[in-house]
Design a protein around this motif. Structure first.
Motif, PDB file in Angstrom:
ATOM      1  N   ILE A  70     -47.586   8.994  79.431  1.00 36.41           N
ATOM      2  CA  ILE A  70     -46.360   8.460  80.028  1.00 36.41           C
ATOM      3  C   ILE A  70     -45.732   9.619  80.785  1.00 36.41           C
ATOM      4  O   ILE A  70     -45.522  10.702  80.225  1.00 36.41           O
ATOM      5  CB  ILE A  70     -45.400   7.930  78.945  1.00 36.41           C
ATOM      6  N   ASN A  71     -45.415   9.392  82.042  1.00 39.77           N
ATOM      7  CA  ASN A  71     -44.895  10.430  82.917  1.00 39.77           C
ATOM      8  C   ASN A  71     -43.369  10.420  82.915  1.00 39.77           C
ATOM      9  O   ASN A  71     -42.749   9.553  83.506  1.00 39.77           O
ATOM     10  CB  ASN A  71     -45.431  10.225  84.341  1.00 39.77           C
ATOM     11  N   GLY A  72     -42.778  11.367  82.209  1.00 38.08           N
ATOM     12  CA  GLY A  72     -41.337  11.555  82.251  1.00 38.08           C
ATOM     13  C   GLY A  72     -40.570  10.943  81.092  1.00 38.08           C
ATOM     14  O   GLY A  72     -41.026  10.005  80.432  1.00 38.08           O
ATOM     15  N   ALA A  73     -39.394  11.509  80.871  1.00 36.80           N
ATOM     16  CA  ALA A  73     -38.536  11.055  79.775  1.00 36.80           C
ATOM     17  C   ALA A  73     -37.997   9.650  80.033  1.00 36.80           C
ATOM     18  O   ALA A  73     -37.845   8.859  79.104  1.00 36.80           O
ATOM     19  CB  ALA A  73     -37.390  12.040  79.572  1.00 36.80           C
ATOM     20  N   ARG A  74     -37.718   9.328  81.289  1.00 38.45           N
ATOM     21  CA  ARG A  74     -37.194   7.988  81.606  1.00 38.45           C
ATOM     22  C   ARG A  74     -38.227   6.913  81.225  1.00 38.45           C
ATOM     23  O   ARG A  74     -37.896   5.907  80.603  1.00 38.45           O
ATOM     24  CB  ARG A  74     -36.831   7.888  83.085  1.00 38.45           C
ATOM     25  N   ALA A  75     -39.481   7.150  81.584  1.00 37.32           N
ATOM     26  CA  ALA A  75     -40.537   6.190  81.245  1.00 37.32           C
ATOM     27  C   ALA A  75     -40.741   6.117  79.731  1.00 37.32           C
ATOM     28  O   ALA A  75     -40.983   5.040  79.190  1.00 37.32           O
ATOM     29  CB  ALA A  75     -41.836   6.563  81.950  1.00 37.32           C
ATOM     30  N   ALA A  76     -40.620   7.256  79.055  1.00 39.75           N
ATOM     31  CA  ALA A  76     -40.751   7.261  77.594  1.00 39.75           C
ATOM     32  C   ALA A  76     -39.600   6.476  76.959  1.00 39.75           C
ATOM     33  O   ALA A  76     -39.806   5.741  75.990  1.00 39.75           O
ATOM     34  CB  ALA A  76     -40.781   8.691  77.074  1.00 39.75           C
ATOM     35  N   ALA A  77     -38.404   6.633  77.525  1.00 39.44           N
ATOM     36  CA  ALA A  77     -37.246   5.903  77.009  1.00 39.44           C
ATOM     37  C   ALA A  77     -37.426   4.402  77.178  1.00 39.44           C
ATOM     38  O   ALA A  77     -37.142   3.625  76.255  1.00 39.44           O
ATOM     39  CB  ALA A  77     -35.975   6.368  77.729  1.00 39.44           C
ATOM     40  N   GLU A  78     -37.927   4.000  78.337  1.00 36.14           N
ATOM     41  CA  GLU A  78     -38.184   2.569  78.565  1.00 36.14           C
ATOM     42  C   GLU A  78     -39.249   2.051  77.606  1.00 36.14           C
ATOM     43  O   GLU A  78     -39.119   0.964  77.054  1.00 36.14           O
ATOM     44  CB  GLU A  78     -38.607   2.346  80.007  1.00 36.14           C
ATOM     45  N   PHE A  79     -40.295   2.841  77.395  1.00 36.36           N
ATOM     46  CA  PHE A  79     -41.375   2.445  76.493  1.00 36.36           C
ATOM     47  C   PHE A  79     -40.861   2.262  75.064  1.00 36.36           C
ATOM     48  O   PHE A  79     -41.231   1.315  74.377  1.00 36.36           O
ATOM     49  CB  PHE A  79     -42.497   3.489  76.534  1.00 36.36           C
ATOM     50  N   CYS A  80     -39.974   3.179  74.630  1.00 35.52           N
ATOM     51  CA  CYS A  80     -39.472   3.146  73.252  1.00 35.52           C
ATOM     52  C   CYS A  80     -38.255   2.253  73.079  1.00 35.52           C
ATOM     53  O   CYS A  80     -37.869   1.955  71.947  1.00 35.52           O
ATOM     54  CB  CYS A  80     -39.104   4.566  72.812  1.00 35.52           C
ATOM     55  N   GLY A  81     -37.626   1.888  74.194  1.00 33.33           N
ATOM     56  CA  GLY A  81     -36.410   1.095  74.105  1.00 33.33           C
ATOM     57  C   GLY A  81     -35.214   1.906  73.642  1.00 33.33           C
ATOM     58  O   GLY A  81     -34.340   1.395  72.939  1.00 33.33           O
ATOM     59  N   LEU A  82     -35.188   3.176  74.030  1.00 33.79           N
ATOM     60  CA  LEU A  82     -34.109   4.076  73.634  1.00 33.79           C
ATOM     61  C   LEU A  82     -33.411   4.633  74.869  1.00 33.79           C
ATOM     62  O   LEU A  82     -34.004   4.664  75.952  1.00 33.79           O
ATOM     63  CB  LEU A  82     -34.671   5.248  72.819  1.00 33.79           C
ATOM     64  N   PRO A  83     -32.183   5.122  74.714  1.00 33.22           N
ATOM     65  CA  PRO A  83     -31.529   5.798  75.839  1.00 33.22           C
ATOM     66  C   PRO A  83     -32.277   7.085  76.203  1.00 33.22           C
ATOM     67  O   PRO A  83     -32.845   7.750  75.330  1.00 33.22           O
ATOM     68  CB  PRO A  83     -30.128   6.132  75.304  1.00 33.22           C
ATOM     69  N   ILE A  84     -32.239   7.449  77.462  1.00 33.65           N
ATOM     70  CA  ILE A  84     -32.956   8.645  77.916  1.00 33.65           C
ATOM     71  C   ILE A  84     -32.422   9.906  77.240  1.00 33.65           C
ATOM     72  O   ILE A  84     -33.176  10.824  76.940  1.00 33.65           O
ATOM     73  CB  ILE A  84     -32.915   8.762  79.455  1.00 33.65           C
ATOM     74  N   ARG A  85     -31.119   9.952  76.958  1.00 41.34           N
ATOM     75  CA  ARG A  85     -30.550  11.122  76.278  1.00 41.34           C
ATOM     76  C   ARG A  85     -31.164  11.295  74.892  1.00 41.34           C
ATOM     77  O   ARG A  85     -31.354  12.412  74.425  1.00 41.34           O
ATOM     78  CB  ARG A  85     -29.024  11.008  76.159  1.00 41.34           C
ATOM     79  N   THR A  86     -31.452  10.199  74.229  1.00 43.41           N
ATOM     80  CA  THR A  86     -32.086  10.270  72.907  1.00 43.41           C
ATOM     81  C   THR A  86     -33.476  10.878  73.022  1.00 43.41           C
ATOM     82  O   THR A  86     -33.860  11.719  72.201  1.00 43.41           O
ATOM     83  CB  THR A  86     -32.160   8.870  72.272  1.00 43.41           C
ATOM     84  N   ILE A  87     -34.214  10.477  74.039  1.00 41.95           N
ATOM     85  CA  ILE A  87     -35.554  11.036  74.252  1.00 41.95           C
ATOM     86  C   ILE A  87     -35.456  12.535  74.507  1.00 41.95           C
ATOM     87  O   ILE A  87     -36.204  13.332  73.923  1.00 41.95           O
ATOM     88  CB  ILE A  87     -36.281  10.320  75.409  1.00 41.95           C
ATOM     89  N   TYR A  88     -34.520  12.951  75.380  1.00 40.79           N
ATOM     90  CA  TYR A  88     -34.343  14.385  75.642  1.00 40.79           C
ATOM     91  C   TYR A  88     -33.967  15.135  74.369  1.00 40.79           C
ATOM     92  O   TYR A  88     -34.490  16.210  74.083  1.00 40.79           O
ATOM     93  CB  TYR A  88     -33.267  14.620  76.708  1.00 40.79           C
ATOM     94  N   HIS A  89     -33.060  14.564  73.586  1.00 40.20           N
ATOM     95  CA  HIS A  89     -32.630  15.213  72.349  1.00 40.20           C
ATOM     96  C   HIS A  89     -33.801  15.361  71.370  1.00 40.20           C
ATOM     97  O   HIS A  89     -34.014  16.439  70.813  1.00 40.20           O
ATOM     98  CB  HIS A  89     -31.490  14.421  71.705  1.00 40.20           C
ATOM     99  N   LEU A  90     -34.539  14.286  71.168  1.00 36.38           N
ATOM    100  CA  LEU A  90     -35.673  14.336  70.244  1.00 36.38           C
ATOM    101  C   LEU A  90     -36.751  15.293  70.738  1.00 36.38           C
ATOM    102  O   LEU A  90     -37.420  15.959  69.940  1.00 36.38           O
ATOM    103  CB  LEU A  90     -36.256  12.931  70.052  1.00 36.38           C
ATOM    104  N   THR A  91     -36.902  15.389  72.058  1.00 36.93           N
ATOM    105  CA  THR A  91     -37.872  16.320  72.626  1.00 36.93           C
ATOM    106  C   THR A  91     -37.439  17.757  72.382  1.00 36.93           C
ATOM    107  O   THR A  91     -38.235  18.598  71.943  1.00 36.93           O
ATOM    108  CB  THR A  91     -38.040  16.066  74.140  1.00 36.93           C
ATOM    109  N   GLU A  92     -36.184  18.060  72.662  1.00 33.65           N
ATOM    110  CA  GLU A  92     -35.680  19.434  72.519  1.00 33.65           C
ATOM    111  C   GLU A  92     -35.647  19.893  71.066  1.00 33.65           C
ATOM    112  O   GLU A  92     -35.823  21.083  70.796  1.00 33.65           O
ATOM    113  CB  GLU A  92     -34.291  19.562  73.148  1.00 33.65           C
ATOM    114  N   THR A  93     -35.427  18.973  70.136  1.00 36.25           N
ATOM    115  CA  THR A  93     -35.408  19.354  68.719  1.00 36.25           C
ATOM    116  C   THR A  93     -36.812  19.405  68.119  1.00 36.25           C
ATOM    117  O   THR A  93     -36.964  19.771  66.962  1.00 36.25           O
ATOM    118  CB  THR A  93     -34.540  18.378  67.896  1.00 36.25           C
ATOM    119  N   GLY A  94     -37.815  19.011  68.911  1.00 36.47           N
ATOM    120  CA  GLY A  94     -39.192  19.059  68.429  1.00 36.47           C
ATOM    121  C   GLY A  94     -39.602  17.831  67.640  1.00 36.47           C
ATOM    122  O   GLY A  94     -40.668  17.815  67.030  1.00 36.47           O
ATOM    123  N   SER A  95     -38.770  16.804  67.637  1.00 29.93           N
ATOM    124  CA  SER A  95     -39.085  15.592  66.891  1.00 29.93           C
ATOM    125  C   SER A  95     -40.091  14.699  67.615  1.00 29.93           C
ATOM    126  O   SER A  95     -40.739  13.875  66.980  1.00 29.93           O
ATOM    127  CB  SER A  95     -37.814  14.790  66.638  1.00 29.93           C
TER     128      SER A  95
END
Length: 77
Positions: A26-51
């Motif tokens: 999946i290319n990019g946090a926006r696409a990952a957010a759409e795939f997971c059904g989560l806000p993009i900020r949540t994806i960025y946060h989970l990425t930065e915390t290593g989750s």
């Protein structure tokens, strides 16, 4: 002749593997957010915390569908 056939089979297997891996990306946090059904900020946060596992290429982020599914499947259980 046998080496040509075996090397051709190896090349074909390698191409199939690359196609399979590309289909999983999946290319990019926006696409990952759409795939997971989560806000993009949540994806960025989970990425930065290593989750969330991420592949970084320069400034670009790539996620694997299979790893996102596994990450959220383990939270559901």
């Amino acid at each position: 002749m046998a080496t040509n056939v075996s090397s051709a089979k190896a090349v074909l297997r390698q191409k199939e593997t690359v196609q399979m891996l590309n289909a999983d990306l999946i290319n990019g946090a926006r696409a990952a957010a759409e795939f997971c059904g989560l806000p993009i900020r949540t994806i960025y946060h989970l990425t930065e915390t290593g989750s969330l596992p991420v592949i970084r290429k320069g400034r670009r982020l790539f996620y694997r569908r299979s790893e996102l599914e596994a990450a959220f499947r383990s939270e559901m259980q």
